[in-house]
Design an enzyme around this catalytic site. Structure first.
Site: not given
Ligand code: PLP
Length: 447
Positions: A296-298, A335, A339, A366, A395
């Site tokens: 599940e890469p983002g 961000r 963060y 503000c 993000y």
């Molecule tokens: N999968 C789950 C369940 C997540 O909570 C997240 C990020 O919060 C991701 C995948 C994707 O993370 P990233 O964008 O760091 O790959």
């Protein structure tokens, strides 16, 4: 997409080598920033600032790199929509064959609208509502990543009521404290709200296999975000594979293993996660298990693909500091303040010979916490000039808000010498839509 004249490579960029390496589709030529073959100035002339600019090639290359690296195993790269849910970006990835990792009914609709196949969608998140589950069941998604016993029971009841069977995985909390730069991006240890404790896993798999509305399909883990090392993933895999053995020994079949996302990218110093190393460590063991691998890469796919272009409104000297006030603020890019994260900043047009000074790049919101960069060496900019904030593809826009009644920026996708708008800048009408009809007229105030 308007076709633009192809431009020559120019006389060599002046950006730092670090930035060039990280965000290689954004380079200075003859001192001017280009995204692929298009000058930043041209994009800003067309769409204004603040402006999110994405490189199509960067997104595609990253997706393909991941897909190729894990090709030794049956796999699904389920892009994490939360990182950047723009429909055109989702469509681009769907056409590459990506699935989607979603965390809400809204993300489900985005993924479906963009053409992601329902059988490539996994649904994560600790707080799925009945309505969201119903929509996902109706769509026929691949799997619900379940995060509590209550959620499992609610889903079973719902599925039984509508005459369906819900495919599920349990999201295991492996109690691994992953080395992420900020505590808010750690999700794999006990003190967080995520997942199911390992000691409850077998009991809940047995329960799941008996519930009428549930079909056990997989097992899931996600240990956090912005992780560069391989070792936490190896530990998570070891942990989950031990559970797989127990679950199978209890006579419960599993089809997939979802190892989540979280592969880090370098925002300043440092390196990106090494996908070849990750694949080398994980693929043989997953292949041995006979399970299908889901990732599940983002951030890894879209992080470096985006730059935020912002105009310098004013320069203020105060308290021994130089403040560069830009037209982008924390509502456009959260961000840095949320963060405490670092984003490289450079002028879109370089002026060699100008003095380097330490500046705070701040927005118009503000809040003292409204900054994009603090105490940063920068070639002294002039008012009216453009700055580029790097590595904001993940993000960035997806966490943007309308705080201070600010419209959210436009987004543009560049491919080679061509570009197209993929989200128009909001208008004030967008901001007040949904409220104006509720304004009290003077009549209703009378008693
Ligand atoms: N999968 C789950 C369940 C997540 O909570 C997240 C990020 O919060 C991701 C995948 C994707 O993370 P990233 O964008 O760091 O790959």
């Amino acid at each position: 997409m308007p076709r633009l004249r192809r431009r020559g490579p120019g006389g060599g960029g002046l950006g730092t080598s670090l930035l060039r390496e990280q965000a290689s589709h954004f380079r200075h030529r003859d001192g001017k920033l280009y995204c692929e073959g298009v000058p930043a100035e041209e994009l800003v002339a067309a769409y204004g600032t603040p402006l999110y600019v994405y490189s199509r090639s960067s997104i595609v290359e990253r997706y393909r790199e991941l897909d190729r690296a894990f090709s030794g195993v049956d796999r699904l790269i389920a892009y994490s929509v939360k990182a950047n849910g723009n429909l055109s970006i989702l469509q681009l990835l769907a056409r590459e064959g990506a699935g989607a990792d979603i965390v809400s009914g809204g993300e489900l609709q985005r993924a479906l609208l963009a053409g992601v196949a329902p059988e490539k969608i996994v649904f994560s998140g600790v707080g799925k509502t009945i309505q969201e589950m119903a929509a996902a069941l109706e769509a026929g998604i691949y799997g619900f990543n379940i995060e509590s016993e209550s959620e499992l029971r609610v889903l079973s009841e719902l599925a039984s009521t509508v005459g369906k069977v819900a495919p599920i995985a349990l999201r295991i909390n492996p109690d691994i404290e992953s080395p992420t730069p900020h505590a808010y991006t750690r999700t794999g240890h006990r003190a967080t709200k995520f997942g199911i404790p390992s000691e409850d896993a077998l009991r809940l798999y047995q329960l799941a296999s008996e519930l009428p509305g549930i079909r056990v399909r997989g097992i899931d883990v996600h240990i956090g975000s912005q992780i560069v090392a391989v070792e936490p993933y190896e530990r998570a895999l070891t942990h989950v594979l031990a559970l797989v053995d127990e679950i199978r020994a209890a006579g419960i079949e599993l089809e997939y293993l979802d190892l989540g996302g979280g592969f880090g990218v370098a925002y300043g110093d440092g390196v990106d996660a090494s996908i070849p190393d990750l694949a080398a460590a994980l693929v043989p063991r997953v292949a041995d298990s006979g399970l299908r691998l889901i990732l599940e890469p983002g951030r890894y796919i879209v992080g470096h693909a985006g730059v935020l272009l912002t105009r310098v409104l004013y320069i203020k000297e105060m308290g021994g500091k130089t403040f560069v006030v830009t037209d982008a603020g924390m509502n456009d890019l959260l961000r840095p303040s949320h963060y405490a994260s670092y984003h490289a900043v450079e002028p879109a047009e370089l002026h060699p010979g100008r003095p380097m000074i330490a500046v705070d790049v701040v927005g118009p919101i503000c809040e003292t916490g409204d900054f994009l960069a603090l105490d940063r060496p920068l070639e002294r900019p002039a008012e009216g000039e453009l700055l580029a904030i790097y590595t904001v593809g993940a993000y960035g826009f997806s966490m943007a808000s309308q705080y201070n009644a600010r419209v959210r920026p436009a987004e543009v996708l560049v491919e080679g010498d061509a570009f197209r708008l993929i989200r128009r800048r909001e208008t004030v009408e967008d901001l007040v839509r949904g409220e104006v009809e509720f304004l009290e007229s003077s009549d209703t105030l009378q008693t």
